[in-house]
Design a protein around this motif. Structure first.
Motif, PDB file in Angstrom:
ATOM      1  N   GLY A  96       0.797  -1.208   0.000  1.00 45.92           N
ATOM      2  CA  GLY A  96       0.000   0.000   0.000  1.00 45.92           C
ATOM      3  C   GLY A  96       0.833   1.264   0.000  1.00 45.92           C
ATOM      4  O   GLY A  96       2.059   1.249   0.035  1.00 45.92           O
ATOM      5  N   ASP A  97       0.128   2.397  -0.043  1.00 46.35           N
ATOM      6  CA  ASP A  97       0.689   3.727   0.120  1.00 46.35           C
ATOM      7  C   ASP A  97      -0.451   4.622   0.598  1.00 46.35           C
ATOM      8  O   ASP A  97      -1.444   4.128   1.125  1.00 46.35           O
ATOM      9  CB  ASP A  97       1.340   4.230  -1.175  1.00 46.35           C
ATOM     10  CG  ASP A  97       0.339   4.457  -2.304  1.00 46.35           C
ATOM     11  OD1 ASP A  97      -0.878   4.245  -2.105  1.00 46.35           O
ATOM     12  OD2 ASP A  97       0.775   4.874  -3.393  1.00 46.35           O
ATOM     13  N   GLU A  98      -0.344   5.930   0.426  1.00 46.19           N
ATOM     14  CA  GLU A  98      -1.366   6.826   0.949  1.00 46.19           C
ATOM     15  C   GLU A  98      -2.703   6.708   0.217  1.00 46.19           C
ATOM     16  O   GLU A  98      -3.741   7.135   0.742  1.00 46.19           O
ATOM     17  CB  GLU A  98      -0.880   8.271   0.876  1.00 46.19           C
ATOM     18  CG  GLU A  98      -0.627   8.760  -0.550  1.00 46.19           C
ATOM     19  CD  GLU A  98      -0.207  10.213  -0.587  1.00 46.19           C
ATOM     20  OE1 GLU A  98       0.010  10.726  -1.692  1.00 46.19           O
ATOM     21  OE2 GLU A  98      -0.098  10.810   0.495  1.00 46.19           O
ATOM     22  N   THR A  99      -2.729   6.121  -0.967  1.00 40.62           N
ATOM     23  CA  THR A  99      -3.974   6.019  -1.735  1.00 40.62           C
ATOM     24  C   THR A  99      -4.500   4.594  -1.835  1.00 40.62           C
ATOM     25  O   THR A  99      -5.632   4.391  -2.281  1.00 40.62           O
ATOM     26  CB  THR A  99      -3.776   6.543  -3.176  1.00 40.62           C
ATOM     27  OG1 THR A  99      -2.840   5.701  -3.871  1.00 40.62           O
ATOM     28  CG2 THR A  99      -3.248   7.967  -3.168  1.00 40.62           C
ATOM     29  N   TYR A 100      -3.716   3.598  -1.425  1.00 42.41           N
ATOM     30  CA  TYR A 100      -3.995   2.226  -1.841  1.00 42.41           C
ATOM     31  C   TYR A 100      -3.514   1.260  -0.774  1.00 42.41           C
ATOM     32  O   TYR A 100      -2.427   1.428  -0.221  1.00 42.41           O
ATOM     33  CB  TYR A 100      -3.244   1.992  -3.166  1.00 42.41           C
ATOM     34  CG  TYR A 100      -3.280   0.605  -3.727  1.00 42.41           C
ATOM     35  CD1 TYR A 100      -4.298   0.203  -4.572  1.00 42.41           C
ATOM     36  CD2 TYR A 100      -2.246  -0.296  -3.454  1.00 42.41           C
ATOM     37  CE1 TYR A 100      -4.302  -1.072  -5.124  1.00 42.41           C
ATOM     38  CE2 TYR A 100      -2.245  -1.570  -3.998  1.00 42.41           C
ATOM     39  CZ  TYR A 100      -3.283  -1.948  -4.832  1.00 42.41           C
ATOM     40  OH  TYR A 100      -3.280  -3.205  -5.378  1.00 42.41           O
ATOM     41  N   ASP A 101      -4.326   0.238  -0.465  1.00 37.96           N
ATOM     42  CA  ASP A 101      -3.850  -0.832   0.410  1.00 37.96           C
ATOM     43  C   ASP A 101      -4.506  -2.146  -0.006  1.00 37.96           C
ATOM     44  O   ASP A 101      -5.654  -2.163  -0.447  1.00 37.96           O
ATOM     45  CB  ASP A 101      -4.143  -0.532   1.879  1.00 37.96           C
ATOM     46  CG  ASP A 101      -5.624  -0.476   2.175  1.00 37.96           C
ATOM     47  OD1 ASP A 101      -6.217  -1.525   2.487  1.00 37.96           O
ATOM     48  OD2 ASP A 101      -6.215   0.623   2.092  1.00 37.96           O
TER      49      ASP A 101
END
Length: 226
Positions: free
Chosen positions: A177-182
């Motif tokens: 993930g990252d800040e937009t996606y997990d």
């Protein structure tokens, strides 16, 4: 998408026991999106595969989807990286630790101004992979983009069913993930030697991307020592 939307390479799971010079590898994953990758790791002068310093280069491309402000976003990416690798191995197994630059070009549709990955970006990547044990092996792979704070981790665990062909069947799980996606996923894998110094791995299972229902994934990877 399972299989590293942002990290399009995976280290091979071949026991690094012989004094080989390197390994080439490639693979692909399909699920909620797709990714494909290829790369090579080459030991530096005075070192060998599994011991000492090495250089790894890789390329990848793929597509993943996420929700932003109630809008479904499709992101396509291409990535290239170069890393310096420290290798260590023994009767216990092996481990690699690497760091280096990663250049990624990402296009979102519709354009998501809130996604810091939009456009072409340079970042620093930290990566580790390895395998602990032989009769029962715990394998791992993890990568982290320092600037974008994106991560991918995967564990595999399974017994050695046939020593002559290095055949294994076991379980795998991942988080990314990252800040937009997990996303997280669980599945099964099978790996075996298909030729001298060459290994094939197939895997599949169920994954879930944040806020959405479950979906399936399938993956293939092949690697060859030289």
């Amino acid at each position: 998408m399972f299989g590293a939307a942002y990290f399009g390479f995976a280290a091979p799971a071949i026991a690094q026991e012989a004094a080989d010079d390197g390994v080439v590898y490639a693979g692909a994953t399909v699920g909620d999106g797709y990714n494909a990758y290829a790369g090579a790791l080459v030991a530096m002068p005075g070192a060998s595969l599994g011991n000492g310093l090495a250089v790894r280069g890789g390329v990848s491309l793929g597509e993943y989807r996420y929700d932003s402000g109630g809008t479904r976003i499709k992101a396509e990416y291409r990535s290239v990286e170069l890393a310096l690798v420290y290798q260590t191995s023994g009767a216990w197994g092996w481990a690699n630790f690497s760091a280096g630059p990663r250049l990624t070009d990402t296009k979102t549709d519709p354009v998501d101004q809130n996604n810091r990955r939009e456009g072409t970006r340079a970042d620093g990547a930290l990566t580790t992979d390895g395998g602990l044990g032989n009769e029962w092996r715990l394998g791992w792979f993890a990568s982290y983009d320092v600037g974008d704070e994106a991560y991918y981790t995967q564990l595999r665990f399974g017994p050695l069913l046939d020593a002559s062909s290095q055949t294994r069947i076991g379980f795998e799980g991942s988080l990314q993930g990252d800040e937009t996606y997990d996303r997280h996923a669980l599945g099964l894998f099978a790996s075996t030697a298909v030729a001298r110094n060459m290994e094939l791995r197939l895997s599949g299972g169920v994954g879930k991307t944040g806020g959405r229902g479950k979906d399936g994934y399938a993956a293939i990877a092949i690697s060859r020592l030289f």
